[in-house]
Every structure is written in structure tokens, then in C-alpha cells.
Design an enzyme around this catalytic site. Sequence first.
Site, PDB file in Angstrom:
ATOM      1  N   GLU A   1      -8.682  -5.988   5.382  1.00  0.00           N
ATOM      2  CA  GLU A   1      -7.673  -6.590   4.665  1.00  0.00           C
ATOM      3  C   GLU A   1      -7.639  -8.090   4.665  1.00  0.00           C
ATOM      4  O   GLU A   1      -6.545  -8.798   5.081  1.00  0.00           O
ATOM      5  CB  GLU A   1      -6.423  -6.057   5.114  1.00  0.00           C
ATOM      6  CG  GLU A   1      -6.320  -4.413   5.146  1.00  0.00           C
ATOM      7  CD  GLU A   1      -4.883  -4.191   5.876  1.00  0.00           C
ATOM      8  OE1 GLU A   1      -3.990  -5.016   6.395  1.00  0.00           O
ATOM      9  OE2 GLU A   1      -4.950  -2.775   6.134  1.00  0.00           O
TER      10      GLU A   1
ATOM     11  N   ARG B   1      -6.857 -15.046   3.752  1.00  0.00           N
ATOM     12  CA  ARG B   1      -7.387 -16.234   4.189  1.00  0.00           C
ATOM     13  C   ARG B   1      -8.905 -16.599   4.231  1.00  0.00           C
ATOM     14  O   ARG B   1      -9.053 -17.599   3.510  1.00  0.00           O
ATOM     15  CB  ARG B   1      -6.788 -16.455   5.521  1.00  0.00           C
ATOM     16  CG  ARG B   1      -6.796 -18.144   5.859  1.00  0.00           C
ATOM     17  CD  ARG B   1      -6.468 -18.561   7.108  1.00  0.00           C
ATOM     18  NE  ARG B   1      -5.340 -17.964   7.442  1.00  0.00           N
ATOM     19  CZ  ARG B   1      -4.046 -18.673   7.489  1.00  0.00           C
ATOM     20  NH1 ARG B   1      -3.875 -19.707   7.003  1.00  0.00           N
ATOM     21  NH2 ARG B   1      -2.948 -17.882   7.898  1.00  0.00           N
TER      22      ARG B   1
ATOM     23  N   CYS C   1      13.242 -35.591  -0.392  1.00  0.00           N
ATOM     24  CA  CYS C   1      13.998 -35.850   0.519  1.00  0.00           C
ATOM     25  C   CYS C   1      14.257 -35.379   1.750  1.00  0.00           C
ATOM     26  O   CYS C   1      15.363 -34.492   1.818  1.00  0.00           O
ATOM     27  CB  CYS C   1      15.480 -36.335  -0.173  1.00  0.00           C
ATOM     28  SG  CYS C   1      15.291 -36.878  -1.743  1.00  0.00           S
TER      29      CYS C   1
END
Length: 434
Positions: A288, A291, A358
Site C-alpha cells: 500500500e 509516498r 500571517c
Amino acid sequence: MHHFHYVGHDLHCESVDLAGVARLYGTPTYVYSAATIADNFHRLQQSLTGLEVQICYAIKSCSNLAVLRHFANLGAGFDLASGGELRRVVAAGGNVRSSVFAGVGKTEAEIKLALENGIQAFHVESEPELVRINHVAGQLGVKAPIAIRVNPDVDAQTHAKITTGKSDNKFGIPLRHAAAAYEAAAKLKNLQVRGVQIHIGSQLTDITPFAEAVKKMVPLVAELKAAHGLEYFSVGGGMGIVYRDALASGQAAWWAAQPPERRPITPEAYGAALTPLLAPLGLRILLEPGRFLVGNAGVLLARVEHLKRGANRNFLVLDAAMNDLVRPAMYDAYHEIVPVHRDSSRRALVADIVGPICESGDCFAKDRQLQEVGEGELVAFMSAGAYGHVMASRYNTRGISAEVMVSGSAFELVNARESFEQIIAGEKVPAFLK
Ligand SMILES: *Cc1c(COP(=O)(O)O)cnc(C)c1O
């Protein structure tokens, strides 16, 4: 290895000049290399020599329809984490019948959707979930295929937010309770046991935890196969990629130059360690990966807004921000950042590389050294293909960035930049404020 490299002074993806992509589609934009994805897929598929291997690509790592169709064409199944991801597989023309459904909190509606689409198996994380799946299957008058996720309690030695195989993580059923959970499953008449699964974490760069987990599992898997007639053992995903030397790691020479004890994990090393452990089981092996397949196949292109020189530090302010790529803020992740136009006559610059949001957390890198780049010039974040675009948010009312896929000298926009109108499409001012 991957297909991002300089041609002369200009960074290319396969045969495409990335500056040209930015000119056409703007920035920030993710760019993926189809050839890199295919190479990674084939290498992994061949790594467990002699075993029947089924790759279920973990969609959550990069889920646009172009990437999914590419995987479907390569013959992959999919590892789904939600009903939305299941619908993506259908929309991309992928095969749900060779896909598995993971996750600790599948809803009744998601279970129903998966059963109606002929899911290969649910990967079940708890006893209450067995009961829920059995219940939904009963309502539909079908048998639900399942595998139970077992938590082998090994330390994956990765970042705390992406370790999943320790007993104090929320995932899976403890090894010592697994046999009882399978007994319970066998008694539920709308369930059909198909396999067993583990997944110990993400971005593992060492083979040891994988081998340790499989070794711990083998006696149990053999016992379950005898008792319940398993078809497969899923060993999960988690294989790590190179982040620090990301650009250089595109070349075979870089790998050859790494001393064996420092060489990051490869599919070949993974296969060499796991094949002898898995072969005696006589089961189909599911992988599975997320990445490993897409991580080094994608970059994020960004443009420099300003080089702000301070008294003590320099800040390189980009048009990309933590909402586009959250990994540095969320996982303290390192991404190599390179100029799209390389010029060795420029001075070196040391700067904090930041976005315009910010938040002090909107910082991609501190004290990073790179070639001096100025307003309007382009940089690329390497190894941004996995957990990049999929984790984008609209924070600061910034539209989700665009995605482009490259194949050879061809490239296409595969996901348009989100417009302001799309961002606010579901919003309205209530009557009581008018
Ligand atoms: C996230 C996940 C994967 C993929 O992990 P990678 O580290 O990207 O390979 C595989 N299986 C499960 C169950 C997951 O949750």
C-alpha cells in the site's frame, strides 16, 4: 531515481522546461512526472521476486484524477481512506474490485458505497467496526470482505505524527487480540475473511522496522490462514524517500556513491529483506505505498515575491505558503529548494524561506543556503509529490494551487487553480444579518 534535472541552466521535468510551465499556468503549481511514477511502480512491483504482488496505491498521498488514471493504466489497485477517495477511483476509471478501504472511522454510508462498488476488502481497525460492517452488509443482503489491521507494536522510528504501528497509536488491533478478533469476525454471518493487514508508519528510511513487524506477524498469519483461509497479507506502505539530496538522488550515480550503511531504503533492499520472510506463507502480498510512488515524482513551483534583507537575517518571500505545502509546518519536514534557472556566477544567499501568510509557522526553511534569487524568479520544492497538494487548505483565502502532469515532452494542466468564486461558492450571509 526521478526525472527532474537541469538541461543547461534550466530545470526540466522529463523534457519539459519548468519555467515554461510556470509561464503558462502561473504559480504556485505542482508538477508531476508520469515517467517517474511508472518507474517507481515497476521497481516496487518487481521487488518481491517470485511472490504474487498486488500494489494498492495509497490515494491519500496524491489524489488528482490524472495520477489515479495513470496508476489504473499501470494496473494498480487503490488503498482508500474515505468514500470521497472511492468516488475518485470510479471517476478516474480505476478498479474498486482490486481496491481496499482503510481507516478507523468508516461511516455506514461509506461502507454501503464500498459494498455497492464491489470493494476487494475493508481493512478493519476494531471490533465495533466489524459489527458495523456486518450490519450494513446484512441490510444490503451481501457478504462484506474483510481483513483485520493488526498492530504489531514496533517502533517505525519516524516522525511521531506518522508512526502508526506502536501499541499506543489509534490504529489496528493488538497482536495478542488478533486471533480472537478473527474468531469474532468468523461468527458474524455477513462477513467474509479475506486477509490480514499491517501498516506501521510513513517515511521509514530503514528496513529494520519493516522486517521486525513482518517477523512478528508471520506465525499469526500462518495460523489465521489455516483457520480462516486467508487470500492475502497486506504489509502496508511506508517506504521512505530522499528529501535532503532530492535533486541529486535522481541520478544513479548518487545512489552508487552512498556507503551501504547510509544508503536510504530502496525497493530492492525492501524485497531482499521481506521476500524470504513472506514466501513460506504462500499468500498474495499486498503493498500500500503512497509516498514512495509519488513523493519524488512531484515538485512545487513557486515564484519569489521579495528578497527582504534584514539586520540579522534575510527572508526570501515566496508566493507559495504553508497552505500550499504544509509539511514543513506540520511535520518539521525538510524540502530541498532549488532555483529553476541555475546560474553559477551568482553569489550564495543564506535566508529563511517563507510564505506570505500571517503566521510564524509559514516558514519552509530556516538559514537555507541557495543561489541568490530575486523578485520574479522561480524556485522548485523537490520531493513535493506526496502529502503536498492533497493537504492544501484555503487559509488566508488563497485558492488551492494548480497541478500539471508531464509525460516526455507533453504536459497538461490536470487540476486548475481554484478561483475566488469557487472558494466562496458555498457561503452566504444569513437572513438575520441582512
Ligand atoms: C497512509 C497509509 C499508507 C501509505 O503510506 P505511505 O507512507 O505514503 O506509503 C498505506 N496504508 C495505510 C493504511 C495508510 O494509512
